[in-house]
Each structure stands twice: as C-alpha cells, then as structure tokens.
Write an enzyme that holds these catalytic residues in place. Structure first.
Site, PDB file in Angstrom:
ATOM      1  CB  SER B  95      -0.894   0.054   1.243  1.00  0.00           C
ATOM      2  OG  SER B  95      -1.815  -0.999   1.244  1.00  0.00           O
ATOM      3  CG  PHE B 133      -4.898   9.596  -3.948  1.00  0.00           C
ATOM      4  CD1 PHE B 133      -4.618  10.212  -5.157  1.00  0.00           C
ATOM      5  CD2 PHE B 133      -6.114   8.921  -3.808  1.00  0.00           C
ATOM      6  CE1 PHE B 133      -5.524  10.160  -6.217  1.00  0.00           C
ATOM      7  CE2 PHE B 133      -7.022   8.868  -4.867  1.00  0.00           C
ATOM      8  CZ  PHE B 133      -6.724   9.492  -6.074  1.00  0.00           C
ATOM      9  N   PRO B 138     -15.767  11.298   4.385  1.00  0.00           N
ATOM     10  CG  PRO B 138     -15.650  12.545   6.353  1.00  0.00           C
ATOM     11  CD  PRO B 138     -15.343  12.604   4.895  1.00  0.00           C
ATOM     12  CB  CYS B 242      -4.764   8.349  -9.499  1.00  0.00           C
ATOM     13  SG  CYS B 242      -4.340  10.000 -10.049  1.00  0.00           S
ATOM     14  NE  ARG B 272      -2.397 -29.734  13.909  1.00  0.00           N
ATOM     15  CZ  ARG B 272      -1.965 -29.428  15.124  1.00  0.00           C
ATOM     16  NH1 ARG B 272      -0.677 -29.227  15.337  1.00  0.00           N
ATOM     17  NH2 ARG B 272      -2.828 -29.318  16.112  1.00  0.00           N
ATOM     18  CD  GLN B 283     -10.919 -38.460  -1.124  1.00  0.00           C
ATOM     19  OE1 GLN B 283     -12.058 -37.990  -1.098  1.00  0.00           O
ATOM     20  NE2 GLN B 283     -10.601 -39.512  -1.849  1.00  0.00           N
ATOM     21  CG  ASP B 340     -10.938 -23.628   8.759  1.00  0.00           C
ATOM     22  OD1 ASP B 340     -11.574 -23.381   9.807  1.00  0.00           O
ATOM     23  OD2 ASP B 340     -10.932 -24.737   8.202  1.00  0.00           O
ATOM     24  CD  GLU B 367      -6.515   2.259  -5.008  1.00  0.00           C
ATOM     25  OE1 GLU B 367      -6.890   2.425  -6.182  1.00  0.00           O
ATOM     26  OE2 GLU B 367      -5.726   3.007  -4.445  1.00  0.00           O
ATOM     27  CB  THR B 369     -16.387  -1.968  -2.623  1.00  0.00           C
ATOM     28  OG1 THR B 369     -17.455  -1.676  -3.532  1.00  0.00           O
ATOM     29  CG2 THR B 369     -16.250  -0.811  -1.626  1.00  0.00           C
TER      30      THR B 369
HETATM   31  C1  LIG Z   1      -9.422 -19.081  21.146  1.00  0.00           C
HETATM   32  C2  LIG Z   1      -9.440 -20.576  21.369  1.00  0.00           C
HETATM   33  C3  LIG Z   1      -9.841 -21.104  22.578  1.00  0.00           C
HETATM   34  C4  LIG Z   1      -9.858 -22.475  22.800  1.00  0.00           C
HETATM   35  N1  LIG Z   1     -10.232 -22.957  24.019  1.00  0.00           N
HETATM   36  C5  LIG Z   1     -10.134 -24.287  24.286  1.00  0.00           C
HETATM   37  C6  LIG Z   1     -10.449 -24.802  25.577  1.00  0.00           C
HETATM   38  O1  LIG Z   1     -10.868 -24.070  26.460  1.00  0.00           O
HETATM   39  N2  LIG Z   1     -10.263 -26.125  25.812  1.00  0.00           N
HETATM   40  C7  LIG Z   1      -9.808 -26.982  24.857  1.00  0.00           C
HETATM   41  O2  LIG Z   1      -9.678 -28.178  25.129  1.00  0.00           O
HETATM   42  N3  LIG Z   1      -9.515 -26.529  23.597  1.00  0.00           N
HETATM   43  C8  LIG Z   1      -9.661 -25.209  23.295  1.00  0.00           C
HETATM   44  N4  LIG Z   1      -9.353 -24.727  22.032  1.00  0.00           N
HETATM   45  C9  LIG Z   1      -8.816 -25.664  21.043  1.00  0.00           C
HETATM   46  C10 LIG Z   1      -9.791 -25.985  19.906  1.00  0.00           C
HETATM   47  O3  LIG Z   1     -10.850 -26.838  20.341  1.00  0.00           O
HETATM   48  C11 LIG Z   1      -8.946 -26.619  18.799  1.00  0.00           C
HETATM   49  O4  LIG Z   1      -8.214 -25.588  18.224  1.00  0.00           O
HETATM   50  C12 LIG Z   1      -9.769 -27.336  17.738  1.00  0.00           C
HETATM   51  O5  LIG Z   1     -10.245 -28.566  18.229  1.00  0.00           O
HETATM   52  C13 LIG Z   1      -8.971 -27.611  16.470  1.00  0.00           C
HETATM   53  O6  LIG Z   1      -7.790 -28.291  16.777  1.00  0.00           O
HETATM   54  P1  LIG Z   1      -6.392 -27.749  16.266  1.00  0.00           P
HETATM   55  O7  LIG Z   1      -6.295 -26.333  16.535  1.00  0.00           O
HETATM   56  O8  LIG Z   1      -5.332 -28.620  16.793  1.00  0.00           O
HETATM   57  O9  LIG Z   1      -6.502 -27.901  14.689  1.00  0.00           O
HETATM   58  P2  LIG Z   1      -6.284 -29.247  13.875  1.00  0.00           P
HETATM   59  O10 LIG Z   1      -7.032 -30.355  14.517  1.00  0.00           O
HETATM   60  O11 LIG Z   1      -4.835 -29.429  13.655  1.00  0.00           O
HETATM   61  O12 LIG Z   1      -6.989 -28.900  12.503  1.00  0.00           O
HETATM   62  C14 LIG Z   1      -6.341 -28.142  11.491  1.00  0.00           C
HETATM   63  C15 LIG Z   1      -7.190 -28.149  10.243  1.00  0.00           C
HETATM   64  O13 LIG Z   1      -7.285 -29.469   9.729  1.00  0.00           O
HETATM   65  C16 LIG Z   1      -8.641 -29.859   9.551  1.00  0.00           C
HETATM   66  N5  LIG Z   1      -8.718 -31.305   9.803  1.00  0.00           N
HETATM   67  C17 LIG Z   1      -8.475 -31.932  10.965  1.00  0.00           C
HETATM   68  N6  LIG Z   1      -8.632 -33.246  10.808  1.00  0.00           N
HETATM   69  C18 LIG Z   1      -9.006 -33.474   9.535  1.00  0.00           C
HETATM   70  C19 LIG Z   1      -9.329 -34.642   8.776  1.00  0.00           C
HETATM   71  N7  LIG Z   1      -9.306 -35.839   9.313  1.00  0.00           N
HETATM   72  N8  LIG Z   1      -9.665 -34.477   7.488  1.00  0.00           N
HETATM   73  C20 LIG Z   1      -9.686 -33.247   6.945  1.00  0.00           C
HETATM   74  N9  LIG Z   1      -9.386 -32.122   7.594  1.00  0.00           N
HETATM   75  C21 LIG Z   1      -9.068 -32.238   8.897  1.00  0.00           C
HETATM   76  C22 LIG Z   1      -9.409 -28.998  10.519  1.00  0.00           C
HETATM   77  O14 LIG Z   1     -10.767 -28.871  10.130  1.00  0.00           O
HETATM   78  C23 LIG Z   1      -8.627 -27.697  10.458  1.00  0.00           C
HETATM   79  O15 LIG Z   1      -9.042 -26.970   9.350  1.00  0.00           O
HETATM   80  C24 LIG Z   1      -9.423 -23.360  21.780  1.00  0.00           C
HETATM   81  C25 LIG Z   1      -9.065 -22.834  20.536  1.00  0.00           C
HETATM   82  C26 LIG Z   1      -9.073 -21.455  20.338  1.00  0.00           C
HETATM   83  C27 LIG Z   1      -8.685 -20.908  18.999  1.00  0.00           C
HETATM   84  C1  LIG Z   2      -7.053   0.932   4.977  1.00  0.00           C
HETATM   85  C2  LIG Z   2      -7.678   1.856   3.988  1.00  0.00           C
HETATM   86  C3  LIG Z   2      -6.893   2.773   3.307  1.00  0.00           C
HETATM   87  C4  LIG Z   2      -7.474   3.668   2.392  1.00  0.00           C
HETATM   88  N1  LIG Z   2      -6.668   4.591   1.767  1.00  0.00           N
HETATM   89  C5  LIG Z   2      -7.255   5.543   0.977  1.00  0.00           C
HETATM   90  C6  LIG Z   2      -6.459   6.591   0.411  1.00  0.00           C
HETATM   91  O1  LIG Z   2      -5.233   6.619   0.563  1.00  0.00           O
HETATM   92  N2  LIG Z   2      -7.079   7.578  -0.283  1.00  0.00           N
HETATM   93  C7  LIG Z   2      -8.434   7.576  -0.476  1.00  0.00           C
HETATM   94  O2  LIG Z   2      -8.942   8.499  -1.090  1.00  0.00           O
HETATM   95  N3  LIG Z   2      -9.217   6.594   0.045  1.00  0.00           N
HETATM   96  C8  LIG Z   2      -8.643   5.581   0.773  1.00  0.00           C
HETATM   97  N4  LIG Z   2      -9.425   4.591   1.317  1.00  0.00           N
HETATM   98  C9  LIG Z   2     -10.865   4.668   1.166  1.00  0.00           C
HETATM   99  C10 LIG Z   2     -11.459   3.638   0.229  1.00  0.00           C
HETATM  100  O3  LIG Z   2     -11.123   3.911  -1.085  1.00  0.00           O
HETATM  101  C11 LIG Z   2     -12.960   3.598   0.478  1.00  0.00           C
HETATM  102  O4  LIG Z   2     -13.129   2.993   1.744  1.00  0.00           O
HETATM  103  C12 LIG Z   2     -13.738   2.862  -0.587  1.00  0.00           C
HETATM  104  O5  LIG Z   2     -13.763   3.603  -1.760  1.00  0.00           O
HETATM  105  C13 LIG Z   2     -15.177   2.553  -0.139  1.00  0.00           C
HETATM  106  O6  LIG Z   2     -15.799   3.702   0.332  1.00  0.00           O
HETATM  107  P1  LIG Z   2     -16.537   3.695   1.742  1.00  0.00           P
HETATM  108  O7  LIG Z   2     -15.607   3.144   2.756  1.00  0.00           O
HETATM  109  O8  LIG Z   2     -17.033   5.033   1.985  1.00  0.00           O
HETATM  110  O9  LIG Z   2     -17.703   2.669   1.570  1.00  0.00           O
HETATM  111  P2  LIG Z   2     -19.109   2.940   0.864  1.00  0.00           P
HETATM  112  O10 LIG Z   2     -18.874   3.590  -0.443  1.00  0.00           O
HETATM  113  O11 LIG Z   2     -19.979   3.622   1.841  1.00  0.00           O
HETATM  114  O12 LIG Z   2     -19.622   1.473   0.593  1.00  0.00           O
HETATM  115  C14 LIG Z   2     -20.229   0.661   1.630  1.00  0.00           C
HETATM  116  C15 LIG Z   2     -20.730  -0.633   1.004  1.00  0.00           C
HETATM  117  O13 LIG Z   2     -21.749  -0.329   0.040  1.00  0.00           O
HETATM  118  C16 LIG Z   2     -21.472  -0.909  -1.218  1.00  0.00           C
HETATM  119  N5  LIG Z   2     -21.952  -0.022  -2.271  1.00  0.00           N
HETATM  120  C17 LIG Z   2     -21.568   1.237  -2.517  1.00  0.00           C
HETATM  121  N6  LIG Z   2     -22.247   1.749  -3.538  1.00  0.00           N
HETATM  122  C18 LIG Z   2     -23.099   0.775  -3.966  1.00  0.00           C
HETATM  123  C19 LIG Z   2     -24.095   0.687  -4.996  1.00  0.00           C
HETATM  124  N7  LIG Z   2     -24.340   1.717  -5.781  1.00  0.00           N
HETATM  125  N8  LIG Z   2     -24.767  -0.471  -5.140  1.00  0.00           N
HETATM  126  C20 LIG Z   2     -24.524  -1.527  -4.322  1.00  0.00           C
HETATM  127  N9  LIG Z   2     -23.614  -1.493  -3.325  1.00  0.00           N
HETATM  128  C21 LIG Z   2     -22.912  -0.344  -3.154  1.00  0.00           C
HETATM  129  C22 LIG Z   2     -19.966  -1.052  -1.223  1.00  0.00           C
HETATM  130  O14 LIG Z   2     -19.578  -2.081  -2.123  1.00  0.00           O
HETATM  131  C23 LIG Z   2     -19.672  -1.411   0.223  1.00  0.00           C
HETATM  132  O15 LIG Z   2     -19.867  -2.791   0.430  1.00  0.00           O
HETATM  133  C24 LIG Z   2      -8.870   3.644   2.186  1.00  0.00           C
HETATM  134  C25 LIG Z   2      -9.632   2.687   2.854  1.00  0.00           C
HETATM  135  C26 LIG Z   2      -9.071   1.800   3.722  1.00  0.00           C
HETATM  136  C27 LIG Z   2      -9.917   0.801   4.418  1.00  0.00           C
END
Ligand SMILES: Cc1cc2nc3c(=O)[nH]c(=O)nc-3n(C[C@H](O)[C@H](O)[C@H](O)COP(=O)(O)OP(=O)(O)OC[C@H]3O[C@@H](n4cnc5c(N)ncnc54)[C@H](O)[C@@H]3O)c2cc1C
Ligand SMILES: Cc1cc2nc3c(=O)[nH]c(=O)nc-3n(C[C@H](O)[C@H](O)[C@H](O)COP(=O)(O)OP(=O)(O)OC[C@H]3O[C@@H](n4cnc5c(N)ncnc54)[C@H](O)[C@@H]3O)c2cc1C
Lengths: 261, 387
Positions: B95, B133, B138, B242, B272, B283, B340, B367, B369
């Site tokens: 950016s 730019f 707002p 631009c 893993r 799969q 995920d 740039e 949406t």
């Molecule tokens: C903020 C937070 C709080 C938590 N708090 C607790 C808590 O209080 N107590 C606790 O016990 N745990 C807690 N957890 C752990 C949570 O339950 C585990 O993260 C979850 O079970 C997934 O296990 P993992 O992170 O080891 O991921 P993994 O099991 O390694 O999975 C990784 C990816 O592989 C995919 N995957 C796994 N197996 C397969 C398969 N056989 N085939 C295809 N895809 C597969 C999964 O869907 C996932 O996308 C917490 C997690 C978070 C993020």
């Molecule tokens: C991190 C960051 C940096 C940025 N830097 C710059 C920068 O340097 N200079 C600058 O000028 N701007 C900058 N922007 C602003 C950016 O270009 C605007 O956020 C963007 O153009 C969208 O405008 P808005 O946020 O007002 O959303 P809105 O225009 O209010 O849109 C809100 C939602 O409505 C939808 N929507 C809008 N119009 C329609 C329609 N007619 N029909 C259906 N859906 C519609 C949009 O898709 C969006 O999901 C920055 C934004 C971010 C997040």
C-alpha cells in the site's frame, strides 16, 4: 583502479537438489541458480573501492554455462561496468585449475590492479581458485579476507584463523578471496537493472581463453564419479516425564544405545 | 517432465523477460531478508516500519514504472511483480508503495507542470518526500462525484475546505494530492504539510492494515497557490485514472499475499499428523490446497495478460476492475481458508495467514469495493450504469 571480479553461477543453497539419472549431475529444472554468495562480497567490495576512488572500472568474469549471464547481469545491475563470459557448460564439473586458467586468460589480457573473488564457490566449495589464480599469474594472493584496506598500491588484508587474526600485507596487483562479513552486499536497484541491459557481456569460448578441449573433456584431471545426497536423518525422540527421569533416560541412551559416552 | 512448481503451477514465470525476472528476484530477496521479518511485529504494534523507506527508495521501487525524474522507468509487468513481491510481506508495505507511486507520483507526472514535476518527483522517488492521496470523504467513498470538499479561487490562490477520510500515509505525508470540487469540476491540488488550516490525524484501532498509516485530513480555509494545482485534468477522470494505476498494482500484489498463505499452509498440513497421517494426506485438505493452487494460477495469468495490455497501451479500466475483483477475492478466500486449516495456531501472530486475511479485508474495500468493480463490468456489458 581497474578491478576484475570473478563470479560463479551456483545453485541457490536454499533449493533442494536432486541427482539426475546420470548420477553425476543435478536435475536443473526447478533449481534456482544464483551468484555464489561469497562473490557478492567481492562485487560489493569492488564497487566500494571504485566509488571511494571516484574513478575506475569493475569488470566481471565468469567461466560457466550460457545461463550464467543471469549472474553476470546481476553483478552489472549492482553497478559493475562490463562482463566477460567464458562460455562452456562443462566448466561446472571441470577441475579448479581449468576455471582458474580461464580467469587467468582474461586477467592477463586486461591487466587489472586488483582481482577479487569469493573465497570459495558454494556447491563444490573447493576454495582453489584464489591460490591457483595467484600462482598462475605469479601475483600475491590471500583468501578468506574479512577486512581490506588499500593504500598507495598496497593492500592490508585481515583473515580470521583459528583463535587469531592474521594480517597480510602485499603489493598490487593481487588476488584476494572475500569472506563473509567483509561488507554488506547491496541489492541491485531497479535503475541498475535497466542500465545493465545496455552494458555488454563479451561471450568467449573456452578455446578463446586458451583452454584445450581435452581439459574440459576426456583429459580432465578431476572426474566426477558419483553424486550422493546425504542420507536422510532418522527421527528424533522427545523424552517425556519428570525432568530427573528424563536425565537418567538421556544418559542411558547416550551410553547404551548411541554408545557415545 | 519436471513437476510443476506449486506456487506457479503453469510456469507463468517462463513468460517473463529476463529483466522482469531479475526485478522480481531482486525485490523478492529484499522482502525475504528485510521485510518479512519485521511485519508481524509491526502489525501487532499498529506501526508502519518507516525505517524501510530509505532502502525501498534506494532500490528504486517508488514510482518505478514512471520515466524520467530519477524514476526507474520499468515496464508495467515489472511494476506488477514488484507489488506481488512486496505484498508477500504485508499489504501495508505494498500500500505504501502503491500510494506513493501510483496515486501521488503518477498524477504529478501525468497532470503536473514541468515545474511541479521537477520540484516533487525526484524527492518522492528518493523517499525523502512522502505523498498521500485524498479522495475519499466521510460520507461515501464509492461515490466520489458527491464529494463535499470545495476549492474556490481567490485571486491567484485557491481556498480549500472539507475533510478527507481513510487516507493512507496522511499524517506522515509532506504533500497531499487533494481532489476538490471547483466551478469547473473536480481538480487536484498539492497541499503541503504546514499550510495554514491543513491538519491530519491518525485513525487508530484498526483491525486491518495495522502496519500502514491511515488518517483523516482536515482542510479549513487552506490557501493553496495556483502553482500547486494540477492543470492537466478536470473532472473525476483525474482521480479515477490514478485509481486505475493503483488497482492494477493491487491486482498483482494480492497474488503475493495469497502465495504467502498457501506456502504456510502447505508446510503446516504436510507436517501435522492427525488420525495417524499427515493432514495433507486427507482428501478435504488436498481439495482445498488444489483449489488454492488453481486460483493463484489463474490470477497470475490474468494479471500477466493485463500487464501486457497495459504495456501495449491498450488496457481498458474495466479490465483492471476484473483483475482487482478476481484477484482480491481469490486472495481473501485463500487467506481465510489457510487460516482455518492452521487450526487454533492460525489465530496467533506466529502464523502469517491471519494477518494477510485481516489486511485483505481492507484491500477488498479500498480502490473500489468488490461490488463497485462488478458494477463497472456490468455497465460495460450492458451499457447501463447501475451504481
Ligand atoms: C481461542 C481458542 C480457545 C480455545 N479454548 C479451548 C479450551 O478451552 N479447551 C480446549 O480443550 N480446547 C480449546 N481450544 C482448542 C480448539 O478446540 C482446537 O483448536 C480445535 O479442536 C482444532 O484443533 P487444532 O487447533 O489442533 O486444529 P487441527 O485439529 O490441527 O486442525 C487443522 C485443520 O485441519 C482440519 N482437519 C483436521 N482433521 C481433519 C481430517 N481428518 N480431514 C480433513 N481435515 C481435517 C481442521 O478442520 C482444520 O481446518 C481453543 C481454541 C481457540 C482458537
Ligand atoms: C485501509 C484503507 C486505506 C485507504 N486509503 C485511501 C487513500 O489513501 N485515499 C483515499 O482516497 N481513500 C482511501 N481509502 C478509502 C477507500 O477507497 C474507500 O473505503 C472505498 O472507496 C469505499 O468507500 P466507503 O468506505 O465510503 O464505503 P461505501 O462507499 O460507503 O460502501 C459501503 C458498502 O456499500 C457498497 N456499495 C456502494 N455503492 C453501492 C451501490 N451503488 N450499489 C450496491 N452497493 C454499493 C460497497 O460495495 C460497500 O460494500 C482507504 C480505505 C481503507 C480501508
């Protein structure tokens, strides 16, 4: 000051290499080739010396395959002035003396004030080119230079040896092999890349460099018989349980299983 | 036949020139060595690593596809590759470079007087002068024609009033390209830091693009000399042209973010072990990786063709809309899915995917949406504007 820098085009140390079916070469597909990292220090040092002097020329030389132009272009993009490629795909598996002779032919023709090389080319890591080139040209040579100073046609080079630093002084022209830490090589700039397009790479054959065909073919002094990848490491074991039990188990393993203590 | 490279399955790299490859490799190395190590922490601390600017500028990355005025003069494909490599580190880094080059240097280069170019461009290429730019306000960025910022002529000067919102680099900018409505339509003004009545303030507590500065600009009776007006363009065509440049770069950049996530999750799933085998041997994981690979590959091809059209001077802005839409959506989906597959670890700063995912939530909005780009193509197909 005219500085000649020798470059080697080598497989990136990050790439995982595979041995080809012939058993002595690498499968080139998928391997990224780069300028040997020690050579980058040589290019940087040459550019710094030229910049400090406000005048001079940095000439790159490589003995290698056609694809080595990429490495020469990188050096040109960093700021070197021109390049010579002594082109033959067989240089890679030739012996050090052949490569040193190729560089020597260019050095003889160009009469540089200084020749900088990497202390070794990564990959085969033979570390032969610096001393061989020095002997072929009958010039002073020092390798593994970590600090370099050049004043009034003389050099002072520091090289680290086991537990000490050796300080070598000598007259120019000289052949110096650059060590890591000598400087921090610059990145090529995009403008440098654009300018490098306009700089010339003079391509010569091995014969032009006075290398007899036999030296690269049948009559090679060093013949590669076979390349083997290091054996894969067998799995590690993580000890579990109370720390005291782990220590006892560790000592038992080291003594009874590994028999190292 | 050698196996295809996972991140470049159809060997798109073979379609680049030697020079384009050299540009990519040079920037890639800088990104690996200097940028990737600092961005996780910068994001965590809500901090833009300004200390990288001298090196970025030294390599010639700022305004690199412009010519003259100390710019590198690369072609547009090379510029795309620069963006792609930078965004492998963080969308905030890309950016910064997009805004400086495409949104600030480009309008000065294209619509400025010779004097303005001489005054600003070399310093901007050197990273000594930072630009921002100011288009979005707002009350709705998607409809810039409704802007409220006004410039009224007063003798040889202009008086600017209004506010700009969401402005990247706002508080660190030495010069703001501010678009304001006038009696003769929208015009661009170079508002300089320190001009009376011009102030800026950072937008704090973002959950996205935390390693990039985003600001508000306030213009309260700011007196700007006519010499600071960009004379070469009137109307919305100015700012929109631009945006076309910057969107072009974004369409390449996000491929880098997607590759970073894809690489991370490939390595994770390969090592893993769950249910007695690597995750990668299941799969569903393979389907997900294959889908990422397919989408990254098609995005690469799309951007390359777009770049070749741009280098031939025949690129239409709606083609950029297609690439921005397709590629940002691709990258966001890849990042979310990678997050995920990383399981719980995927929510931690130890992994890059969640940071890319959060960043891409901005990239899909700014740039233009996603919806706006779809409607641009819809208008192109039907001849009817449905915004
Ligand atoms: C903020 C937070 C709080 C938590 N708090 C607790 C808590 O209080 N107590 C606790 O016990 N745990 C807690 N957890 C752990 C949570 O339950 C585990 O993260 C979850 O079970 C997934 O296990 P993992 O992170 O080891 O991921 P993994 O099991 O390694 O999975 C990784 C990816 O592989 C995919 N995957 C796994 N197996 C397969 C398969 N056989 N085939 C295809 N895809 C597969 C999964 O869907 C996932 O996308 C917490 C997690 C978070 C993020
Ligand atoms: C991190 C960051 C940096 C940025 N830097 C710059 C920068 O340097 N200079 C600058 O000028 N701007 C900058 N922007 C602003 C950016 O270009 C605007 O956020 C963007 O153009 C969208 O405008 P808005 O946020 O007002 O959303 P809105 O225009 O209010 O849109 C809100 C939602 O409505 C939808 N929507 C809008 N119009 C329609 C329609 N007619 N029909 C259906 N859906 C519609 C949009 O898709 C969006 O999901 C920055 C934004 C971010 C997040």
């Amino acid at each position: 000051m005219k500085i000649l820098v020798g470059l080697k085009h080598v497989p990136d140390t990050e790439t995982k290499v595979k041995v080809a079916d012939d058993g002595v070469s690498l499968v080139e597909a998928g391997i990224k080739f780069v300028m040997s990292p020690y050579d980058e220090y040589a290019v940087e040092e040459a550019l710094k010396l030229k910049e400090a002097a406000g005048e001079g020329e940095v000439l790159l030389v490589c003995a290698g395959p056609e694809s080595a132009t990429a490495t020469l272009r990188q050096g040109l993009a960093m700021g070197a002035d021109r390049a010579v490629l002594i082109q033959d795909p067989r240089f890679d598996r030739a012996d050090g003396l052949v490569r040193a002779s190729a560089l020597a032919s260019v050095a003889t023709q160009e009469s540089p004030d200084l020749v900088l090389l990497g202390k070794q080319g990564v990959g085969t890591d033979e570390s032969q080119t610096v001393p061989m080139l020095g002997e072929l040209l009958d010039l002073p040579h020092v390798s593994a230079v970590g600090t370099l100073e050049i004043v009034d046609g003389r050099f002072t080079a520091h090289r680290e040896i086991e537990g000490a630093v050796e300080v070598m002084e000598g007259s120019l022209p000289a052949i110096l092999g650059c060590e890591k830490g000598l400087n921090e090589p610059r990145y090529a700039s995009l403008k440098g890349i654009m300018q490098a397009k306009k700089k010339t790479i003079d391509v010569r054959s091995a014969a032009d460099a006075g290398i007899e065909d036999g030296a690269l073919g049948e009559g090679k002094m060093v013949v590669w018989e076979k390349l083997d990848l290091p054996a894969p490491r067998s799995g590690a074991r993580i000890l579990e349980g109370e720390i005291d039990d782990q220590v006892v188990e560790l000592v038992r393993c080291l003594r009874e299983e590994e028999k190292v203590i | 036949m050698a196996s295809p490279e996972p991140t470049d399955f159809l060997d798109v790299r073979s379609l680049f020139t030697e020079e384009e490859r050299q540009v990519q490799d040079t920037v890639a190395r800088f990104v690996d060595e200097k940028a990737i190590p600092v961005f996780p922490d910068a994001f965590d601390r809500h901090h833009f690593p300004k200390e990288l600017i001298p090196e970025i500028a030294g390599m010639g990355l700022l305004g690199c596809n412009l010519s003259g005025y100390d710019c590198a003069g690369l072609n547009h494909v090379s510029y795309g590759l620069v963006c792609q490599e930078l965004e492998r580190a963080d969308s905030g880094l890309r950016s910064f470079v997009s805004v400086q080059g495409s949104l600030c240097m480009f309008p000065i280069h294209t619509y400025g007087t010779e004097e303005q170019k001489q005054r600003w461009l070399p310093g901007m290429a050197a990273g000594e002068i930072i630009g921002c730019f100011g288009l979005t306000e707002p009350d709705g960025g998607s409809d810039p024609g409704a802007m409220k910022t006004r410039a009224v002529q007063d003798g040889g000067d202009w008086i600017l009033n209004g506010a700009k919102m969401w402005i990247t680099n706002g508080t660190i900018a030495d010069v703001a390209v501010v678009w304001a409505d006038t009696e003769d339509g929208v015009q661009g003004f170079l508002v300089e830091k320190g001009m009376a009545g011009y102030t800026s303030r950072d937008i704090l507590k973002k959950y996205s693009l935390r390693a990039s500065i985003t600001s508000e600009l306030f213009l309260d009776n700011v007196r700007v000399p006519d010499a600071n007006r960009l004379p070469g363009v009137r109307g919305l065509a100015g700012p929109l042209s631009c945006l076309t440049q910057a969107r072009y770069g974004i369409s390449w950049g996000v491929i880098g973010a997607a590759i970073a996530c894809f690489e991370e999750v490939r390595e994770f799933t390969a090592t893993r072990i769950l249910f007695g085998r690597p995750l990668a041997a299941t799969q569903t994981i393979q389907l997900r990786l294959a889908d990422m690979c397919r989408r990254i590959t098609t995005a690469r091809l799309l951007s390359l063709q777009l770049g070749r059209l741009k280098d031939q001077g025949v690129m239409h802005h709606s083609q950029v809309s297609m690439a921005k839409w397709n590629n940002v959506r691709m990258a966001l989906d890849v990042a979310r899915d990678a997050r995920d597959m990383l399981g719980a670890g995927g929510i931690s700063i130890e992994f890059h995917s969640i940071r890319h995912m959060l960043n891409l939530e901005s990239v899909i909005t700014y740039e233009g949406t996603e919806t706006v780009h779809q409607l641009v193509i819809g208008r192109e197909l039907t001849g009817k504007a449905a915004f």
